[in-house]
Design a protein around this motif. Sequence first.
Motif, PDB file in Angstrom:
ATOM      1  N   THR A 132       0.809  -1.209   0.000  1.00 40.78           N
ATOM      2  CA  THR A 132       0.000   0.000   0.000  1.00 40.78           C
ATOM      3  C   THR A 132       0.838   1.251   0.000  1.00 40.78           C
ATOM      4  O   THR A 132       1.880   1.309   0.620  1.00 40.78           O
ATOM      5  N   ASP A 133       0.370   2.238  -0.734  1.00 44.65           N
ATOM      6  CA  ASP A 133       1.005   3.547  -0.723  1.00 44.65           C
ATOM      7  C   ASP A 133       0.067   4.570  -0.100  1.00 44.65           C
ATOM      8  O   ASP A 133       0.322   5.753  -0.156  1.00 44.65           O
ATOM      9  N   ARG A 134      -1.036   4.107   0.491  1.00 44.79           N
ATOM     10  CA  ARG A 134      -2.038   5.031   0.996  1.00 44.79           C
ATOM     11  C   ARG A 134      -1.519   5.764   2.231  1.00 44.79           C
ATOM     12  O   ARG A 134      -0.671   5.275   2.960  1.00 44.79           O
ATOM     13  N   GLU A 135      -2.086   6.929   2.448  1.00 49.18           N
ATOM     14  CA  GLU A 135      -1.772   7.713   3.635  1.00 49.18           C
ATOM     15  C   GLU A 135      -2.506   7.116   4.827  1.00 49.18           C
ATOM     16  O   GLU A 135      -3.662   6.728   4.727  1.00 49.18           O
ATOM     17  N   ARG A 136      -1.850   7.050   5.960  1.00 44.96           N
ATOM     18  CA  ARG A 136      -2.484   6.584   7.185  1.00 44.96           C
ATOM     19  C   ARG A 136      -2.659   7.770   8.119  1.00 44.96           C
ATOM     20  O   ARG A 136      -1.840   8.665   8.145  1.00 44.96           O
ATOM     21  N   GLU A 137      -3.710   7.738   8.917  1.00 42.81           N
ATOM     22  CA  GLU A 137      -3.922   8.764   9.926  1.00 42.81           C
ATOM     23  C   GLU A 137      -3.200   8.286  11.191  1.00 42.81           C
ATOM     24  O   GLU A 137      -3.703   7.446  11.928  1.00 42.81           O
ATOM     25  N   MET A 138      -1.990   8.809  11.405  1.00 41.21           N
ATOM     26  CA  MET A 138      -1.143   8.358  12.509  1.00 41.21           C
ATOM     27  C   MET A 138      -1.229   9.338  13.677  1.00 41.21           C
ATOM     28  O   MET A 138      -1.294  10.547  13.481  1.00 41.21           O
ATOM     29  N   GLU A 139      -1.217   8.771  14.879  1.00 38.07           N
ATOM     30  CA  GLU A 139      -1.304   9.559  16.106  1.00 38.07           C
ATOM     31  C   GLU A 139      -0.108   9.196  16.982  1.00 38.07           C
ATOM     32  O   GLU A 139       0.175   8.015  17.183  1.00 38.07           O
ATOM     33  N   PRO A 140       0.604  10.188  17.530  1.00 35.47           N
ATOM     34  CA  PRO A 140       1.716   9.862  18.431  1.00 35.47           C
ATOM     35  C   PRO A 140       1.194   9.392  19.786  1.00 35.47           C
ATOM     36  O   PRO A 140       0.215   9.923  20.311  1.00 35.47           O
ATOM     37  N   ARG A 141       1.837   8.341  20.322  1.00 36.24           N
ATOM     38  CA  ARG A 141       1.497   7.823  21.649  1.00 36.24           C
ATOM     39  C   ARG A 141       2.771   7.341  22.318  1.00 36.24           C
ATOM     40  O   ARG A 141       3.755   7.050  21.665  1.00 36.24           O
ATOM     41  N   THR A 142       2.689   7.203  23.618  1.00 38.80           N
ATOM     42  CA  THR A 142       3.768   6.572  24.370  1.00 38.80           C
ATOM     43  C   THR A 142       3.269   5.209  24.810  1.00 38.80           C
ATOM     44  O   THR A 142       2.226   5.109  25.459  1.00 38.80           O
ATOM     45  N   ILE A 143       3.999   4.157  24.414  1.00 37.21           N
ATOM     46  CA  ILE A 143       3.628   2.790  24.769  1.00 37.21           C
ATOM     47  C   ILE A 143       4.751   2.217  25.609  1.00 37.21           C
ATOM     48  O   ILE A 143       5.877   2.058  25.122  1.00 37.21           O
ATOM     49  N   GLU A 144       4.447   1.956  26.876  1.00 37.42           N
ATOM     50  CA  GLU A 144       5.447   1.413  27.804  1.00 37.42           C
ATOM     51  C   GLU A 144       6.726   2.251  27.783  1.00 37.42           C
ATOM     52  O   GLU A 144       7.841   1.711  27.733  1.00 37.42           O
ATOM     53  N   GLY A 145       6.578   3.572  27.761  1.00 37.29           N
ATOM     54  CA  GLY A 145       7.724   4.473  27.814  1.00 37.29           C
ATOM     55  C   GLY A 145       8.420   4.718  26.488  1.00 37.29           C
ATOM     56  O   GLY A 145       9.414   5.423  26.427  1.00 37.29           O
ATOM     57  N   THR A 146       7.913   4.136  25.402  1.00 40.65           N
ATOM     58  CA  THR A 146       8.521   4.285  24.076  1.00 40.65           C
ATOM     59  C   THR A 146       7.611   5.109  23.187  1.00 40.65           C
ATOM     60  O   THR A 146       6.412   4.845  23.104  1.00 40.65           O
ATOM     61  N   ASP A 147       8.188   6.124  22.531  1.00 34.32           N
ATOM     62  CA  ASP A 147       7.396   6.919  21.586  1.00 34.32           C
ATOM     63  C   ASP A 147       7.039   6.074  20.385  1.00 34.32           C
ATOM     64  O   ASP A 147       7.881   5.376  19.828  1.00 34.32           O
ATOM     65  N   ALA A 148       5.774   6.128  19.993  1.00 33.65           N
ATOM     66  CA  ALA A 148       5.286   5.341  18.859  1.00 33.65           C
ATOM     67  C   ALA A 148       4.316   6.191  18.050  1.00 33.65           C
ATOM     68  O   ALA A 148       3.764   7.170  18.545  1.00 33.65           O
ATOM     69  N   LEU A 149       4.132   5.800  16.797  1.00 37.39           N
ATOM     70  CA  LEU A 149       3.084   6.353  15.954  1.00 37.39           C
ATOM     71  C   LEU A 149       2.087   5.232  15.712  1.00 37.39           C
ATOM     72  O   LEU A 149       2.476   4.114  15.368  1.00 37.39           O
ATOM     73  N   VAL A 150       0.797   5.525  15.877  1.00 39.67           N
ATOM     74  CA  VAL A 150      -0.238   4.500  15.807  1.00 39.67           C
ATOM     75  C   VAL A 150      -1.304   4.937  14.814  1.00 39.67           C
ATOM     76  O   VAL A 150      -1.821   6.049  14.895  1.00 39.67           O
ATOM     77  N   ASN A 151      -1.637   4.040  13.868  1.00 38.32           N
ATOM     78  CA  ASN A 151      -2.738   4.289  12.938  1.00 38.32           C
ATOM     79  C   ASN A 151      -4.039   4.234  13.728  1.00 38.32           C
ATOM     80  O   ASN A 151      -4.266   3.292  14.483  1.00 38.32           O
ATOM     81  N   VAL A 152      -4.918   5.234  13.554  1.00 39.66           N
ATOM     82  CA  VAL A 152      -6.162   5.276  14.313  1.00 39.66           C
ATOM     83  C   VAL A 152      -7.375   4.893  13.479  1.00 39.66           C
ATOM     84  O   VAL A 152      -8.495   4.923  13.967  1.00 39.66           O
ATOM     85  N   GLU A 153      -7.171   4.504  12.220  1.00 36.90           N
ATOM     86  CA  GLU A 153      -8.275   4.141  11.338  1.00 36.90           C
ATOM     87  C   GLU A 153      -8.713   2.696  11.567  1.00 36.90           C
ATOM     88  O   GLU A 153      -7.921   1.854  11.984  1.00 36.90           O
ATOM     89  N   SER A 154      -9.973   2.429  11.277  1.00 32.38           N
ATOM     90  CA  SER A 154     -10.501   1.064  11.382  1.00 32.38           C
ATOM     91  C   SER A 154      -9.926   0.193  10.268  1.00 32.38           C
ATOM     92  O   SER A 154      -9.487   0.695   9.239  1.00 32.38           O
ATOM     93  N   GLY A 155      -9.941  -1.116  10.471  1.00 31.23           N
ATOM     94  CA  GLY A 155      -9.540  -2.065   9.437  1.00 31.23           C
ATOM     95  C   GLY A 155      -8.093  -2.469   9.471  1.00 31.23           C
ATOM     96  O   GLY A 155      -7.711  -3.445   8.828  1.00 31.23           O
ATOM     97  N   GLU A 156      -7.255  -1.742  10.225  1.00 31.60           N
ATOM     98  CA  GLU A 156      -5.825  -2.051  10.236  1.00 31.60           C
ATOM     99  C   GLU A 156      -5.212  -1.504  11.511  1.00 31.60           C
ATOM    100  O   GLU A 156      -5.519  -0.397  11.938  1.00 31.60           O
ATOM    101  N   ILE A 157      -4.327  -2.297  12.110  1.00 33.13           N
ATOM    102  CA  ILE A 157      -3.468  -1.805  13.181  1.00 33.13           C
ATOM    103  C   ILE A 157      -2.097  -1.626  12.550  1.00 33.13           C
ATOM    104  O   ILE A 157      -1.559  -2.546  11.938  1.00 33.13           O
ATOM    105  N   PHE A 158      -1.552  -0.428  12.679  1.00 34.90           N
ATOM    106  CA  PHE A 158      -0.226  -0.135  12.133  1.00 34.90           C
ATOM    107  C   PHE A 158       0.528   0.635  13.192  1.00 34.90           C
ATOM    108  O   PHE A 158       0.091   1.703  13.623  1.00 34.90           O
ATOM    109  N   LEU A 159       1.654   0.065  13.661  1.00 38.29           N
ATOM    110  CA  LEU A 159       2.454   0.665  14.720  1.00 38.29           C
ATOM    111  C   LEU A 159       3.866   0.920  14.229  1.00 38.29           C
ATOM    112  O   LEU A 159       4.515   0.005  13.718  1.00 38.29           O
ATOM    113  N   ASP A 160       4.350   2.145  14.378  1.00 41.03           N
ATOM    114  CA  ASP A 160       5.769   2.452  14.226  1.00 41.03           C
ATOM    115  C   ASP A 160       6.332   2.473  15.635  1.00 41.03           C
ATOM    116  O   ASP A 160       6.041   3.383  16.419  1.00 41.03           O
TER     117      ASP A 160
END
Length: 196
Positions: free
Chosen positions: A3-31
Amino acid sequence: MTTDREREMEPRTIEGTDALVNVESGEIFLDVPAASPRYIRVEEGGTVREGDIRSRSEGELESPSLRKWTIETIGPETVIGTDRKTGERREWERTTLERQLATGALSTTLTDFERVNVTDRKGDDSNERSVVAVVYGNDGEKFSRTFRPVDGETGGEERRLEPVDADDRIGEFEDELRERFDRAVELALRNEGYAV
Protein backbone atom coordinates in the motif's frame (compact mmCIF):
# COMPACT_ATOMS: atom_id res chain seq x y z
CA MET A 1 4.79 -3.58 -0.88
CA THR A 2 1.07 -3.56 -0.51
CA THR A 3 0.00 0.00 0.00
CA ASP A 4 1.01 3.55 -0.72
CA ARG A 5 -2.04 5.03 1.00
CA GLU A 6 -1.77 7.71 3.63
CA ARG A 7 -2.48 6.58 7.19
CA GLU A 8 -3.92 8.76 9.93
CA MET A 9 -1.14 8.36 12.51
CA GLU A 10 -1.30 9.56 16.11
CA PRO A 11 1.72 9.86 18.43
CA ARG A 12 1.50 7.82 21.65
CA THR A 13 3.77 6.57 24.37
CA ILE A 14 3.63 2.79 24.77
CA GLU A 15 5.45 1.41 27.80
CA GLY A 16 7.72 4.47 27.81
CA THR A 17 8.52 4.28 24.08
CA ASP A 18 7.40 6.92 21.59
CA ALA A 19 5.29 5.34 18.86
CA LEU A 20 3.08 6.35 15.95
CA VAL A 21 -0.24 4.50 15.81
CA ASN A 22 -2.74 4.29 12.94
CA VAL A 23 -6.16 5.28 14.31
CA GLU A 24 -8.28 4.14 11.34
CA SER A 25 -10.50 1.06 11.38
CA GLY A 26 -9.54 -2.06 9.44
CA GLU A 27 -5.82 -2.05 10.24
CA ILE A 28 -3.47 -1.80 13.18
CA PHE A 29 -0.23 -0.14 12.13
CA LEU A 30 2.45 0.66 14.72
CA ASP A 31 5.77 2.45 14.23
CA VAL A 32 7.65 1.33 17.34
CA PRO A 33 9.73 3.28 18.14
CA ALA A 34 8.55 6.20 16.03
CA ALA A 35 12.10 7.03 14.91
CA SER A 36 12.78 3.51 13.58
CA PRO A 37 11.91 1.92 10.24
CA ARG A 38 10.54 -1.15 12.09
CA TYR A 39 6.80 -1.49 12.02
CA ILE A 40 3.97 -3.86 12.94
CA ARG A 41 0.87 -4.19 10.77
CA VAL A 42 -2.19 -6.39 11.31
CA GLU A 43 -5.12 -6.30 8.91
CA GLU A 44 -8.55 -7.87 9.21
CA GLY A 45 -8.12 -11.53 8.33
CA GLY A 46 -4.56 -11.50 9.71
CA THR A 47 -3.18 -13.47 12.65
CA VAL A 48 -2.27 -12.41 16.17
CA ARG A 49 -0.51 -14.92 18.39
CA GLU A 50 1.00 -15.16 21.86
CA GLY A 51 4.75 -14.62 22.10
CA ASP A 52 7.32 -12.25 20.64
CA ILE A 53 8.71 -13.15 17.19
CA ARG A 54 11.53 -10.68 17.79
CA SER A 55 12.91 -12.78 20.66
CA ARG A 56 11.69 -16.30 19.83
CA SER A 57 12.11 -18.53 16.82
CA GLU A 58 9.20 -19.34 14.53
CA GLY A 59 9.35 -22.95 15.82
CA GLU A 60 8.93 -21.80 19.42
CA LEU A 61 5.87 -19.72 18.46
CA GLU A 62 4.29 -22.77 16.80
CA SER A 63 3.97 -24.42 20.22
CA PRO A 64 0.46 -25.84 20.76
CA SER A 65 0.36 -24.10 24.16
CA LEU A 66 0.49 -20.62 22.55
CA ARG A 67 -2.84 -19.32 21.31
CA LYS A 68 -3.53 -17.80 17.88
CA TRP A 69 -6.43 -15.66 16.74
CA THR A 70 -7.71 -14.68 13.32
CA ILE A 71 -8.59 -10.99 13.44
CA GLU A 72 -12.15 -10.49 12.26
CA THR A 73 -12.76 -6.80 12.92
CA ILE A 74 -10.53 -3.84 13.73
CA GLY A 75 -12.62 -0.91 14.90
CA PRO A 76 -11.68 2.47 16.32
CA GLU A 77 -12.06 1.25 19.93
CA THR A 78 -12.15 -2.58 19.83
CA VAL A 79 -10.64 -5.51 17.96
CA ILE A 80 -12.40 -8.87 17.65
CA GLY A 81 -10.60 -12.12 16.95
CA THR A 82 -11.49 -15.82 16.79
CA ASP A 83 -9.33 -18.42 18.52
CA ARG A 84 -7.98 -20.73 15.80
CA LYS A 85 -8.19 -23.82 17.96
CA THR A 86 -11.43 -23.35 19.91
CA GLY A 87 -13.41 -20.98 17.69
CA GLU A 88 -14.09 -18.73 20.69
CA ARG A 89 -14.37 -15.01 20.00
CA ARG A 90 -12.15 -12.60 21.88
CA GLU A 91 -12.52 -8.86 22.15
CA TRP A 92 -9.63 -6.53 22.96
CA GLU A 93 -9.63 -2.84 23.61
CA ARG A 94 -7.70 -1.60 20.60
CA THR A 95 -5.14 0.29 22.72
CA THR A 96 -4.51 -2.86 24.79
CA LEU A 97 -3.87 -4.96 21.68
CA GLU A 98 -1.60 -2.25 20.25
CA ARG A 99 0.40 -2.19 23.50
CA GLN A 100 0.71 -5.99 23.53
CA LEU A 101 1.94 -5.99 19.92
CA ALA A 102 4.40 -3.16 20.60
CA THR A 103 5.87 -4.79 23.71
CA GLY A 104 6.01 -8.35 22.34
CA ALA A 105 3.33 -10.01 24.47
CA LEU A 106 1.64 -10.72 21.12
CA SER A 107 2.99 -10.94 17.57
CA THR A 108 1.59 -11.08 14.10
CA THR A 109 2.74 -13.43 11.35
CA LEU A 110 5.09 -12.23 8.64
CA THR A 111 3.11 -11.54 5.46
CA ASP A 112 4.65 -8.48 3.83
CA PHE A 113 7.55 -6.04 3.58
CA GLU A 114 6.76 -2.38 3.31
CA ARG A 115 10.07 -0.73 4.21
CA VAL A 116 13.56 -1.23 2.84
CA ASN A 117 16.70 0.79 3.61
CA VAL A 118 19.50 0.65 1.04
CA THR A 119 23.05 1.51 2.10
CA ASP A 120 26.13 1.76 -0.13
CA ARG A 121 29.16 0.62 1.89
CA LYS A 122 32.81 0.98 1.05
CA GLY A 123 35.28 -1.38 2.66
CA ASP A 124 38.81 -0.68 3.85
CA ASP A 125 40.08 -1.12 0.30
CA SER A 126 38.65 1.70 -1.84
CA ASN A 127 37.77 -0.85 -4.56
CA GLU A 128 35.82 -3.04 -2.13
CA ARG A 129 32.17 -1.96 -2.17
CA SER A 130 28.84 -3.50 -1.25
CA VAL A 131 25.21 -2.48 -1.18
CA VAL A 132 23.10 -3.71 1.72
CA ALA A 133 19.31 -3.83 1.68
CA VAL A 134 17.76 -4.05 5.15
CA VAL A 135 14.16 -5.19 4.76
CA TYR A 136 11.54 -4.71 7.47
CA GLY A 137 8.66 -7.17 7.81
CA ASN A 138 5.17 -6.33 9.07
CA ASP A 139 5.88 -8.42 12.20
CA GLY A 140 8.67 -6.14 13.49
CA GLU A 141 11.52 -8.34 12.22
CA LYS A 142 14.29 -7.19 9.91
CA PHE A 143 16.24 -9.11 7.26
CA SER A 144 19.29 -8.20 5.20
CA ARG A 145 20.61 -8.95 1.75
CA THR A 146 24.04 -7.89 0.48
CA PHE A 147 24.98 -7.14 -3.14
CA ARG A 148 28.18 -6.18 -4.94
CA PRO A 149 28.67 -4.18 -8.11
CA VAL A 150 29.00 -6.25 -11.26
CA ASP A 151 32.54 -6.04 -12.66
CA GLY A 152 32.98 -3.86 -15.70
CA GLU A 153 30.07 -1.54 -14.95
CA THR A 154 30.95 2.03 -15.84
CA GLY A 155 28.29 3.58 -13.65
CA GLY A 156 25.69 4.77 -16.17
CA GLU A 157 22.18 5.56 -15.01
CA GLU A 158 21.58 2.05 -13.64
CA ARG A 159 24.38 0.45 -11.68
CA ARG A 160 24.13 -3.36 -11.88
CA LEU A 161 24.42 -5.48 -8.75
CA GLU A 162 24.58 -9.17 -7.99
CA PRO A 163 23.59 -10.82 -4.70
CA VAL A 164 26.41 -12.17 -2.56
CA ASP A 165 24.90 -12.82 0.86
CA ALA A 166 21.50 -13.01 2.53
CA ASP A 167 19.99 -13.60 5.93
CA ASP A 168 19.54 -17.39 6.32
CA ARG A 169 15.87 -16.95 7.30
CA ILE A 170 15.05 -15.65 3.81
CA GLY A 171 15.71 -19.13 2.40
CA GLU A 172 12.96 -20.49 4.67
CA PHE A 173 10.25 -18.21 3.22
CA GLU A 174 7.41 -19.84 1.31
CA ASP A 175 7.33 -18.97 -2.41
CA GLU A 176 4.74 -16.17 -2.20
CA LEU A 177 6.51 -14.49 0.73
CA ARG A 178 9.86 -14.82 -1.03
CA GLU A 179 8.38 -13.13 -4.13
CA ARG A 180 7.11 -10.24 -1.99
CA PHE A 181 10.54 -9.93 -0.37
CA ASP A 182 12.32 -9.93 -3.74
CA ARG A 183 9.90 -7.33 -5.17
CA ALA A 184 10.39 -5.03 -2.18
CA VAL A 185 14.19 -5.27 -2.48
CA GLU A 186 14.16 -4.80 -6.25
CA LEU A 187 11.93 -1.73 -6.01
CA ALA A 188 14.07 -0.15 -3.29
CA LEU A 189 17.27 -0.81 -5.27
CA ARG A 190 15.69 0.58 -8.44
CA ASN A 191 14.67 3.73 -6.54
CA GLU A 192 18.34 4.17 -5.60
CA GLY A 193 19.50 3.73 -9.21
CA TYR A 194 20.55 0.08 -9.03
CA ALA A 195 19.50 -2.92 -11.11
CA VAL A 196 19.84 -6.57 -10.12
